[in-house]
Design a protein around this motif. Structure first.
Motif, PDB file in Angstrom:
ATOM      1  N   UNK A 115       0.824  -1.208   0.000  1.00 23.91           N
ATOM      2  CA  UNK A 115       0.000   0.000   0.000  1.00 23.91           C
ATOM      3  C   UNK A 115       0.859   1.259   0.000  1.00 23.91           C
ATOM      4  N   UNK A 116       1.915   1.269   0.836  1.00 20.06           N
ATOM      5  CA  UNK A 116       2.768   2.465   0.920  1.00 20.06           C
ATOM      6  C   UNK A 116       3.559   2.663  -0.376  1.00 20.06           C
ATOM      7  N   UNK A 117       3.999   1.568  -0.988  1.00 20.32           N
ATOM      8  CA  UNK A 117       4.740   1.698  -2.241  1.00 20.32           C
ATOM      9  C   UNK A 117       3.837   2.195  -3.363  1.00 20.32           C
ATOM     10  N   UNK A 118       2.594   1.730  -3.380  1.00 20.81           N
ATOM     11  CA  UNK A 118       1.641   2.222  -4.378  1.00 20.81           C
ATOM     12  C   UNK A 118       1.392   3.707  -4.177  1.00 20.81           C
ATOM     13  N   UNK A 119       1.334   4.132  -2.903  1.00 27.23           N
ATOM     14  CA  UNK A 119       1.138   5.552  -2.611  1.00 27.23           C
ATOM     15  C   UNK A 119       2.346   6.371  -3.059  1.00 27.23           C
ATOM     16  N   UNK A 120       3.548   5.816  -2.882  1.00 28.63           N
ATOM     17  CA  UNK A 120       4.761   6.515  -3.316  1.00 28.63           C
ATOM     18  C   UNK A 120       4.787   6.663  -4.836  1.00 28.63           C
ATOM     19  N   UNK A 121       4.465   5.607  -5.558  1.00 30.62           N
ATOM     20  CA  UNK A 121       4.428   5.676  -7.014  1.00 30.62           C
ATOM     21  C   UNK A 121       3.438   6.755  -7.461  1.00 30.62           C
ATOM     22  N   UNK A 122       2.276   6.795  -6.817  1.00 29.46           N
ATOM     23  CA  UNK A 122       1.280   7.811  -7.159  1.00 29.46           C
ATOM     24  C   UNK A 122       1.807   9.206  -6.854  1.00 29.46           C
ATOM     25  N   UNK A 123       2.542   9.353  -5.735  1.00 27.44           N
ATOM     26  CA  UNK A 123       3.091  10.655  -5.358  1.00 27.44           C
ATOM     27  C   UNK A 123       4.138  11.124  -6.362  1.00 27.44           C
ATOM     28  N   UNK A 124       4.971  10.208  -6.856  1.00 30.71           N
ATOM     29  CA  UNK A 124       5.949  10.566  -7.882  1.00 30.71           C
ATOM     30  C   UNK A 124       5.231  11.031  -9.147  1.00 30.71           C
ATOM     31  N   UNK A 125       4.181  10.335  -9.503  1.00 34.23           N
ATOM     32  CA  UNK A 125       3.417  10.681 -10.700  1.00 34.23           C
ATOM     33  C   UNK A 125       2.794  12.078 -10.576  1.00 34.23           C
ATOM     34  N   UNK A 126       2.481  12.478  -9.353  1.00 33.30           N
ATOM     35  CA  UNK A 126       1.813  13.768  -9.128  1.00 33.30           C
ATOM     36  C   UNK A 126       2.778  14.934  -8.983  1.00 33.30           C
ATOM     37  N   UNK A 127       4.100  14.684  -8.923  1.00 32.36           N
ATOM     38  CA  UNK A 127       5.057  15.766  -8.737  1.00 32.36           C
ATOM     39  C   UNK A 127       5.067  16.687  -9.956  1.00 32.36           C
ATOM     40  N   UNK A 128       5.356  17.991  -9.752  1.00 29.72           N
ATOM     41  CA  UNK A 128       5.387  18.946 -10.868  1.00 29.72           C
ATOM     42  C   UNK A 128       6.373  18.520 -11.953  1.00 29.72           C
ATOM     43  N   UNK A 129       6.022  18.773 -13.184  1.00 29.00           N
ATOM     44  CA  UNK A 129       6.821  18.317 -14.323  1.00 29.00           C
ATOM     45  C   UNK A 129       8.201  18.956 -14.361  1.00 29.00           C
ATOM     46  N   UNK A 130       8.358  20.148 -13.750  1.00 29.15           N
ATOM     47  CA  UNK A 130       9.648  20.843 -13.829  1.00 29.15           C
ATOM     48  C   UNK A 130      10.696  20.246 -12.876  1.00 29.15           C
ATOM     49  N   UNK A 131      10.281  19.399 -11.930  1.00 27.23           N
ATOM     50  CA  UNK A 131      11.235  18.832 -10.987  1.00 27.23           C
ATOM     51  C   UNK A 131      12.101  17.771 -11.666  1.00 27.23           C
ATOM     52  N   UNK A 132      13.401  17.798 -11.359  1.00 28.31           N
ATOM     53  CA  UNK A 132      14.301  16.773 -11.856  1.00 28.31           C
ATOM     54  C   UNK A 132      13.922  15.433 -11.212  1.00 28.31           C
ATOM     55  N   UNK A 133      14.259  14.329 -11.861  1.00 29.63           N
ATOM     56  CA  UNK A 133      13.840  13.016 -11.350  1.00 29.63           C
ATOM     57  C   UNK A 133      14.189  12.745  -9.891  1.00 29.63           C
ATOM     58  N   UNK A 134      15.439  12.980  -9.486  1.00 32.47           N
ATOM     59  CA  UNK A 134      15.822  12.711  -8.098  1.00 32.47           C
ATOM     60  C   UNK A 134      15.058  13.604  -7.135  1.00 32.47           C
ATOM     61  N   UNK A 135      14.842  14.852  -7.517  1.00 31.80           N
ATOM     62  CA  UNK A 135      14.095  15.765  -6.650  1.00 31.80           C
ATOM     63  C   UNK A 135      12.634  15.346  -6.554  1.00 31.80           C
ATOM     64  N   UNK A 136      12.062  14.867  -7.647  1.00 27.99           N
ATOM     65  CA  UNK A 136      10.668  14.412  -7.628  1.00 27.99           C
ATOM     66  C   UNK A 136      10.507  13.244  -6.664  1.00 27.99           C
ATOM     67  N   UNK A 137      11.452  12.314  -6.690  1.00 23.86           N
ATOM     68  CA  UNK A 137      11.368  11.171  -5.775  1.00 23.86           C
ATOM     69  C   UNK A 137      11.591  11.619  -4.330  1.00 23.86           C
ATOM     70  N   UNK A 138      12.535  12.518  -4.136  1.00 21.00           N
ATOM     71  CA  UNK A 138      12.812  13.013  -2.785  1.00 21.00           C
ATOM     72  C   UNK A 138      11.578  13.693  -2.188  1.00 21.00           C
TER      73      UNK A 138
END
Length: 213
Positions: A70-93
């Motif tokens: 459940x938490x990993x699914x929530x994390x994947x969804x959160x990454x998907x929702x991050x602003x497009x201008x964020x670099x990949x590592x920053x989006x995950x952070x």
């Protein structure tokens, strides 16, 4: 209207049964050991049949990792929702640190946070669960790599950067979990602070000179 009401009650009962089985499983895993716990014992703790257990979980491993899934699914969804201008590592952070409260709510919707945290330590100390954890983490990392590739408009099959970024991030998370699980502060806030600290050190750890003069 009556049919819809009955269906609602039925779904509520199913949810309560699943939650009871999940809590019973994690309590038994963390107190007497994963290998020592049987499906019959989990079912008996909830006064249901073994068949009922298998209606909700494929087996013991499925129950052991239910909240983590459940938490990993929530994390994947959160990454998907991050602003497009964020670099990949920053989006995950930011998905981890800014989404911490949402992750807590996800956990609390299923089991007490304290039980979830105890289960982390059980996973780390149980070879069969640790192996399953690494296998499941690899699958999640592949999902995130493909998501990052889509965000950045690159081909995940030809460009190694999405998988490299996720491998680094996943490695940091595993180091964080292991350090936390063997430490003295057994709290959710402690692992959050440790996660932030480790992520802040990634740049210097990878490119900096560790030697002191």
């Amino acid at each position: 209207m009556e049919t819809r009401a009955r269906e609602t009650l039925r779904e509520r009962k199913k949810r309560r049964t699943r939650e009871a089985l999940l809590r019973a499983a994690l309590e038994l895993f963390t107190t007497q050991g994963y290998e020592q716990t049987t499906v019959d014992e989990i079912a008996e703790a909830c006064e249901v049949s073994q068949r009922t257990f298998f209606r909700y979980f494929a087996g013991k491993e499925d129950a052991a990792f239910a909240v983590q899934d459940m938490t990993e699914a929530r994390f994947v969804a959160a990454v998907r929702e991050r602003p497009a201008h964020e670099a990949p590592m920053e989006a995950m952070r930011q998905a981890v640190l800014q989404g911490w409260d949402a992750l807590r709510e996800t956990v609390e919707s299923a089991v007490p946070v304290e039980l979830y945290l105890r289960m982390y330590r059980t996973i780390e100390s149980t070879p069969a669960l640790l192996a399953a954890h690494l296998r499941r983490s690899a699958a999640t990392e592949e999902t995130i790599a493909r998501l990052l590739a889509e965000r950045e408009g690159v081909d995940v099959a030809a460009d190694p950067r999405p998988r490299l970024a996720v491998a680094v991030f996943g490695g940091v998370m595993r180091v964080t979990e292991r350090q936390w699980s063997t430490g003295d502060d057994f709290s959710l806030e402690a692992i959050r602070q440790l996660t932030a600290s480790c992520l802040d050190q990634v740049g210097s750890a990878l490119t900096g000179n560790w030697r002191t003069t």
